[in-house]
Design a protein around this motif. Structure first.
Motif, PDB file in Angstrom:
ATOM      1  N   ASP A   1       0.853  -1.178   0.000  1.00  0.00           N
ATOM      2  CA  ASP A   1       0.000   0.000   0.000  1.00  0.00           C
ATOM      3  C   ASP A   1       0.895   1.236   0.000  1.00  0.00           C
ATOM      4  O   ASP A   1       2.113   1.133  -0.207  1.00  0.00           O
ATOM      5  CB  ASP A   1      -0.973  -0.007   1.180  1.00  0.00           C
TER       6      ASP A   1
ATOM      7  N   ARG B   1       2.058   3.004   2.264  1.00  0.00           N
ATOM      8  CA  ARG B   1       3.118   3.012   3.276  1.00  0.00           C
ATOM      9  C   ARG B   1       4.355   2.233   2.824  1.00  0.00           C
ATOM     10  O   ARG B   1       5.439   2.428   3.381  1.00  0.00           O
ATOM     11  CB  ARG B   1       2.574   2.464   4.590  1.00  0.00           C
TER      12      ARG B   1
ATOM     13  N   GLN C   1       1.841   7.245   8.271  1.00  0.00           N
ATOM     14  CA  GLN C   1       0.666   6.702   7.599  1.00  0.00           C
ATOM     15  C   GLN C   1       0.371   7.385   6.269  1.00  0.00           C
ATOM     16  O   GLN C   1      -0.456   6.903   5.495  1.00  0.00           O
ATOM     17  CB  GLN C   1      -0.544   6.802   8.528  1.00  0.00           C
ATOM     18  N   SER C   2       1.008   8.519   6.016  1.00  0.00           N
ATOM     19  CA  SER C   2       0.811   9.209   4.745  1.00  0.00           C
ATOM     20  C   SER C   2       2.069   9.993   4.409  1.00  0.00           C
ATOM     21  O   SER C   2       2.879  10.323   5.286  1.00  0.00           O
ATOM     22  CB  SER C   2      -0.391  10.163   4.827  1.00  0.00           C
TER      23      SER C   2
ATOM     24  N   ILE D   1      -5.899   3.925   8.149  1.00  0.00           N
ATOM     25  CA  ILE D   1      -5.523   4.712   6.965  1.00  0.00           C
ATOM     26  C   ILE D   1      -6.364   5.997   6.943  1.00  0.00           C
ATOM     27  O   ILE D   1      -7.588   5.944   6.992  1.00  0.00           O
ATOM     28  CB  ILE D   1      -5.763   3.913   5.678  1.00  0.00           C
TER      29      ILE D   1
END
Length: 487
Positions: A200, A202, A270-271, A418
């Protein structure tokens, strides 16, 4: 097979070769219709009949063409030219017409093994994270962030390129699960990629952390004799803090780097926006949302056997791209995990030994029950310890730090979910949780919290009658920018 055509699409003149990769060649080109210099990426003619390479090349064109950001190399056009093979058969030769970027790759800065100045390293990684923030928002995971895929222009701008193994976020899970394949470059591979798990956004942030580490120290976090050994280290070992290699690195930047290289995705940023904010805060000497460097040595790391890590193929052992082609999915590129026959036999022996021990244990218990006398006093059964239940506290209006404190005070464990866009909730603040606030749960349970990533859309301001500078200012206030304009 015939040579590359000198004109593509009756429009693009093909010039000198300026780059070469395992799948394609990049030529300097000229757009005769718009009178501008371009770069033309053309699939190698010897691979034009291979459906797997054709699929990968077309996927790169689709992924990159969907992105329009100052820190991402722009794609102007794509197409296919019909060429004649040596067997006299017409075959398609796909090409991508891209922005021509003058400059050099970050890899060329690191060839001598010396780190770049901290301020320059921060500038580069902030540019990369800005590009990733945009691509992730558009639903595209790059999956191969490394120095060779980052360009620096003469005026210091950062350009991310090569979306050749990029995947849409929506189909990454299906692809990785079906083929159990691994893609990426060993020295910048996330642990979940090395294990063949779902990737994903991350996963890109971990690779960006590896790039940041190398910019600061002059070397990647892990090195080894082969790509397999490097991938194994990514899965099972904690990297040395960057400050032990370059003592001039501040503690705040050291903490940011270590958090970006966390083995567990929930422990990382997380971002890309969250990562970038901490990098900028650290560069300014402010506080960062990252634990101390020493805390990572106390965290449990899953230990895997080397045969559980995907095997690399072809290329330089220390820098080779893990890109064996999966037979199950012609559109994917990756590496199949190695199979150890001795391990299989050993596992079977251990299973049978466990079954035998279990049977003997059951037989012993039955014997003890049937032979015990009736006059024996019954053994008192220990009273089970009462499970302590607590309520999930209200988290409305709290940011991450406030939420974590509230959950810890209630005896619960914070788990980051998320982030999701929300037009009514400020970025970084609570949206929802699982279990929801007010739910009674066992003390010590995890509560997954979803934070806001900010509004998904903004209102375009009225710029009728405004000058260009006034319009640009009004748009910038809403996080927008001027695209094309016509006088």
């Amino acid at each position: 097979m015939s040579d590359t055509p000198r004109v593509l699409g009756h429009r693009y003149e093909v010039g000198d070769l300026i780059g070469r990769g395992g799948m394609a060649q990049v030529h300097l080109g000229y757009d005769t219709r718009l009178s501008r210099t371009v770069a033309i990426k053309i699939l190698r003619t010897d691979l034009a009949q291979d459906p797997m390479f054709l699929a990968r090349f077309r996927r790169e064109a689709q992924s990159a063409a969907a992105l329009n950001h100052p820190s991402i190399v722009s794609v102007y056009d794509t197409g296919e030219e019909q060429i004649v093979s040596t067997m006299g058969k017409e075959i398609p030769l796909p090409y991508i017409v891209m922005e021509y970027v003058k400059g050099r790759t970050v890899a060329s800065l690191l060839t001598d093994g010396d780190p770049v100045p901290i301020s320059e390293a921060v500038q580069i990684i902030v540019g990369v994270l800005s590009a990733l923030e945009y691509s992730h928002h558009e639903g595209i995971i790059h999956r191969d962030i490394k120095p060779g895929n980052v360009m620096l222009t003469p005026d210091g701008k950062v350009k991310v390129m090569d979306f050749g193994i990029a995947r849409a976020i929506a189909d990454s899970a299906a692809t990785m699960t079906q083929t159990n394949s691994v893609v990426g470059t060993a020295q910048y591979l996330s642990p979940e990629q090395a294990r063949g798990e779902v990737v994903d956004a991350r996963s890109d942030l971990y690779s960006a952390g590896c790039l940041f580490y190398e910019l600061l120290t002059g070397k990647p976090p892990f090195t080894g004799d082969s790509a397999v050994s490097v991938a194994y280290q990514h899965v099972s070992e904690t990297p040395r803090p960057a400050s032990l290699i370059a003592p001039d690195i501040p503690d705040s930047i050291d903490r940011v780097v270590m958090k970006s290289l966390a083995k567990g995705r929930d422990n990382r940023y997380q971002s890309a926006a969250e990562f970038r904010e901490d990098v900028l805060s650290a560069a300014r000497g402010e506080g960062v949302d990252a634990p101390s460097v020493t805390s990572w040595n106390m965290r449990p790391i899953p230990v895997l056997a080397p045969t559980q890590v995907a095997t690399a193929v072809e290329g330089n052992p220390t820098t080779g791209t893990m890109a064996a082609l999966s037979e199950q999915d012609p559109e994917d590129t990756g590496v199949q995990p190695a199979v150890d026959e001795k391990s299989k036999k050993r596992d079977k022996i251990m299973i049978w030994a466990g079954v035998i021990i279990l049977i003997l244990a059951i037989a012993g218990i039955v014997y003890a029950i049937t032979t015990s006398g009736d006059d024996d006093e019954p053994t008192p059964t220990p009273t089970a310890t009462a499970v302590q239940m607590v309520d999930v506290p209200s988290l409305d209006g709290l940011d991450r730090n406030g939420i974590q404190s509230a959950l810890e005070d209630a005896g619960l464990v914070y788990k980051a979910g998320i982030p999701q866009p929300d037009d009514n909730v400020e970025q970084g603040y609570f949206i929802s949780s699982t279990p929801t606030p007010g739910t009674s749960v066992e003390r010590g349970s995890e509560v997954e919290v979803i934070l806001s990533s900010g509004p998904d859309s903004v209102q375009v301001p009225d710029i009728v009658g405004k000058t260009t500078s006034e319009a640009s200012s009004l748009l910038a206030d809403q996080g927008l920018r001027i695209g094309s304009s016509e006088t």
